[in-house]
Design a protein around this motif. Structure first.
Motif, short mmCIF file in Angstrom:
data_model
loop_
_atom_site.label_atom_id
_atom_site.label_comp_id
_atom_site.label_asym_id
_atom_site.label_seq_id
_atom_site.Cartn_x
_atom_site.Cartn_y
_atom_site.Cartn_z
N LEU A 159 24.22 90.28 23.20
CA LEU A 159 25.13 90.22 22.11
C LEU A 159 26.29 89.28 22.35
O LEU A 159 26.54 88.28 21.48
N LEU A 160 26.95 89.60 23.32
CA LEU A 160 28.03 88.48 23.76
C LEU A 160 27.70 86.98 23.81
O LEU A 160 28.26 86.32 23.32
N VAL A 161 26.58 86.96 24.44
CA VAL A 161 26.31 85.19 24.67
C VAL A 161 25.51 84.88 23.23
O VAL A 161 26.15 83.62 22.88
N GLY A 162 24.95 85.51 22.61
CA GLY A 162 24.41 85.11 21.37
C GLY A 162 25.35 84.75 20.41
O GLY A 162 25.46 83.79 19.62
N HIS A 163 26.44 85.61 20.11
CA HIS A 163 27.57 85.50 19.13
C HIS A 163 28.55 84.42 19.54
O HIS A 163 28.85 83.71 18.75
N ARG A 164 28.67 84.20 20.75
CA ARG A 164 29.43 83.16 21.37
C ARG A 164 28.66 81.89 21.11
O ARG A 164 29.29 80.87 20.72
N GLN A 165 27.49 81.85 21.18
CA GLN A 165 26.64 80.49 20.91
C GLN A 165 26.65 80.17 19.55
O GLN A 165 26.84 78.91 18.94
N ALA A 166 26.43 81.06 18.52
CA ALA A 166 26.62 80.84 17.17
C ALA A 166 27.84 80.36 16.86
O ALA A 166 27.79 79.29 15.88
N VAL A 167 28.73 80.76 17.23
CA VAL A 167 30.15 80.15 17.15
C VAL A 167 30.43 78.70 17.59
O VAL A 167 30.48 77.85 16.98
N ALA A 168 29.84 78.56 19.01
CA ALA A 168 30.11 77.24 19.66
C ALA A 168 29.24 76.30 19.04
O ALA A 168 29.63 74.99 19.20
N TRP A 169 28.26 76.60 18.30
CA TRP A 169 27.09 75.57 18.10
C TRP A 169 27.47 75.25 16.37
O TRP A 169 26.64 74.82 15.75
N VAL A 170 28.60 75.73 15.93
CA VAL A 170 28.98 75.57 14.60
C VAL A 170 28.71 74.35 14.03
O VAL A 170 28.19 74.06 12.89
N ASP A 171 28.98 73.27 14.67
CA ASP A 171 29.05 71.87 13.99
C ASP A 171 27.59 71.37 13.94
O ASP A 171 26.97 70.39 13.37
N GLU A 172 26.62 72.22 14.69
CA GLU A 172 25.16 71.92 14.73
C GLU A 172 24.59 72.28 13.30
O GLU A 172 23.61 71.82 12.89
N TRP A 173 24.79 73.28 13.10
CA TRP A 173 24.46 74.32 11.73
C TRP A 173 25.03 74.18 10.34
O TRP A 173 24.62 74.52 9.52
N HIS A 174 26.33 74.00 10.33
CA HIS A 174 27.13 74.20 9.33
C HIS A 174 26.76 73.16 8.22
O HIS A 174 26.87 71.91 8.65
N GLY A 175 26.81 73.62 7.02
CA GLY A 175 26.19 72.73 6.21
C GLY A 175 24.78 72.53 5.79
O GLY A 175 24.35 72.10 4.79
N LEU A 176 23.83 73.24 6.64
CA LEU A 176 22.63 73.20 6.36
C LEU A 176 22.15 74.06 5.20
O LEU A 176 22.78 75.34 5.31
N SER A 177 21.24 73.87 4.53
CA SER A 177 20.78 74.65 3.34
C SER A 177 19.84 75.53 4.13
O SER A 177 19.21 75.53 5.23
N LEU A 178 19.44 76.82 3.42
CA LEU A 178 18.48 77.74 3.71
C LEU A 178 17.04 77.11 4.25
O LEU A 178 16.55 77.22 5.27
N GLU A 179 16.83 76.04 3.20
CA GLU A 179 15.40 75.55 3.61
C GLU A 179 15.61 74.60 4.69
O GLU A 179 14.37 74.66 5.42
N GLU A 180 16.50 74.15 4.89
CA GLU A 180 16.67 73.16 6.46
C GLU A 180 16.70 73.90 7.55
O GLU A 180 15.84 73.76 8.47
N VAL A 181 17.49 75.22 7.31
CA VAL A 181 17.31 75.86 8.71
C VAL A 181 16.15 76.64 8.96
O VAL A 181 15.71 76.79 10.26
N ARG A 182 15.28 76.86 7.69
CA ARG A 182 13.84 77.46 8.09
C ARG A 182 12.90 76.49 8.72
O ARG A 182 12.22 76.85 9.44
N GLU A 183 13.20 75.19 8.05
CA GLU A 183 12.49 74.07 8.70
C GLU A 183 12.72 73.82 10.11
O GLU A 183 11.70 73.90 11.06
#
Length: 307
Positions: free
Chosen positions: A211-235
């Motif tokens: 849980l600690l590693v996964g949630h840290r990564q979700a924040v640290a990688w925010v510039d990689e996924w922020h702004g993607l649409s649901l369709e884009e992230v599903r792809e």
């Protein structure tokens, strides 16, 4: 059964994390796969729950033989997988884990996401979790295993160019805007005499680290996924699943035959004798016939029961 509730805050909104969660899980699974171990996605499809409505159902096989403690390896086959079945009705999810040859083992995780700093003491709307069973995890300062540490994911140095957030500072959960909390109620059960307590505690220690590693990564990688649409992230999710499955299967196919035939279970400690294994719900090969209990030339794939 050992139950704990984990609360993990992030400097995100619940709407943002809907995308971030999908991205993080896909990328993390791919990074952790290889060498015959990792995550194989078996099913990922739309689903309708009679109570929670439309959502997404995923089923995965998690290969992790080498990650077991030595005392567990004495009664676990050399090749095995844990079945994960998850229902995502965002912002509420249910995840269950099982192992086909250990019917007395189970993990159930209920998750709810809210825009607050973890101050909801009855987020699931039924019986509040006793205070002594609540663990608030800090993605900034709580320790993680050294092997998982990456400077690029250290949130004391993190700075998001897309959102302008970061770095996080001590006490950030008190006044950071935005802030959300991932509430996770984890129930772990391994009802085997002599092994229950330490197995359940071992599982919770590993869940805490994940849980600690996964949630840290979700924040640290925010510039990689922020702004993607649901369709884009599903792809992206679909592409990473194909890559991850390929890594797992390729490694397993290249392992070749075992160096020497050996019994599926060792008699090195009492729990591995036939009588004790039957109490655990494990079906063993006849111990009197060595040829019947040797490992096949290809990896054993045990069919997990539906969760």
């Amino acid at each position: 059964m050992l139950m704990k509730e984990y609360r993990i805050c992030m400097p995100l909104t619940v709407d943002e994390y809907r995308i971030g969660q999908l991205y993080m899980i896909s990328k993390h699974s791919c990074e952790q796969s290889g060498g015959g171990e990792g995550v194989e996605v078996v099913k990922n499809e739309a689903d309708i729950h009679p109570r929670h409505g439309p959502g997404q159902l995923t089923e995965k096989r998690i290969y992790l033989s080498s990650k077991l403690p030595s005392w567990a390896k004495t009664f676990v086959p050399r090749f095995f997988y844990v079945t994960e079945k998850a229902w995502n009705f965002y912002p509420y999810t249910i995840t269950e884990y099982s192992v086909s040859f250990l019917p007395k083992f189970s993990i159930r995780i209920e998750t709810r996401f809210e825009n607050n700093n973890g101050n909801n003491d009855n987020v699931f709307g039924d019986t509040p979790t006793p205070a002594e069973n609540v663990n608030s995890l800090d993605i900034l300062s709580d320790p993680i295993p050294e092997k998982h540490y990456k400077e690029s994911e250290d949130l004391s140095h993190w700075q998001s160019s897309k959102t302008g957030r970061g770095p996080l500072e001590k006490g950030w959960r008190e006044d950071h805007k935005p802030i959300m909390c991932s509430y996770k109620r984890v129930q772990c059960s391994f009802e085997v005499y002599g092994f229950q307590t330490r197995t359940e505690e071992f599982i919770h220690r590993n869940i805490r680290d994940i849980l600690l590693v996964g949630h840290r990564q979700a924040v640290a990688w925010v510039d990689e996924w922020h702004g993607l649409s649901l369709e884009e992230v599903r792809e992206y999710e679909h592409a990473m699943q194909e890559k991850t499955n390929s890594k797992v299967k390729s490694s397993q196919n290249n392992t070749g035959p075992p160096a020497a035939s050996r019994p599926l279970f060792s008699r090195s400690i009492s729990v591995t004798d036939e009588r004790s294994l039957k109490k655990m719900g494990v079906t063993t090969a006849a111990m009197s016939d060595p040829s019947a209990s040797s490992v096949p030339q290809s990896p054993i794939r045990l069919n997990s029961t539906p969760e």
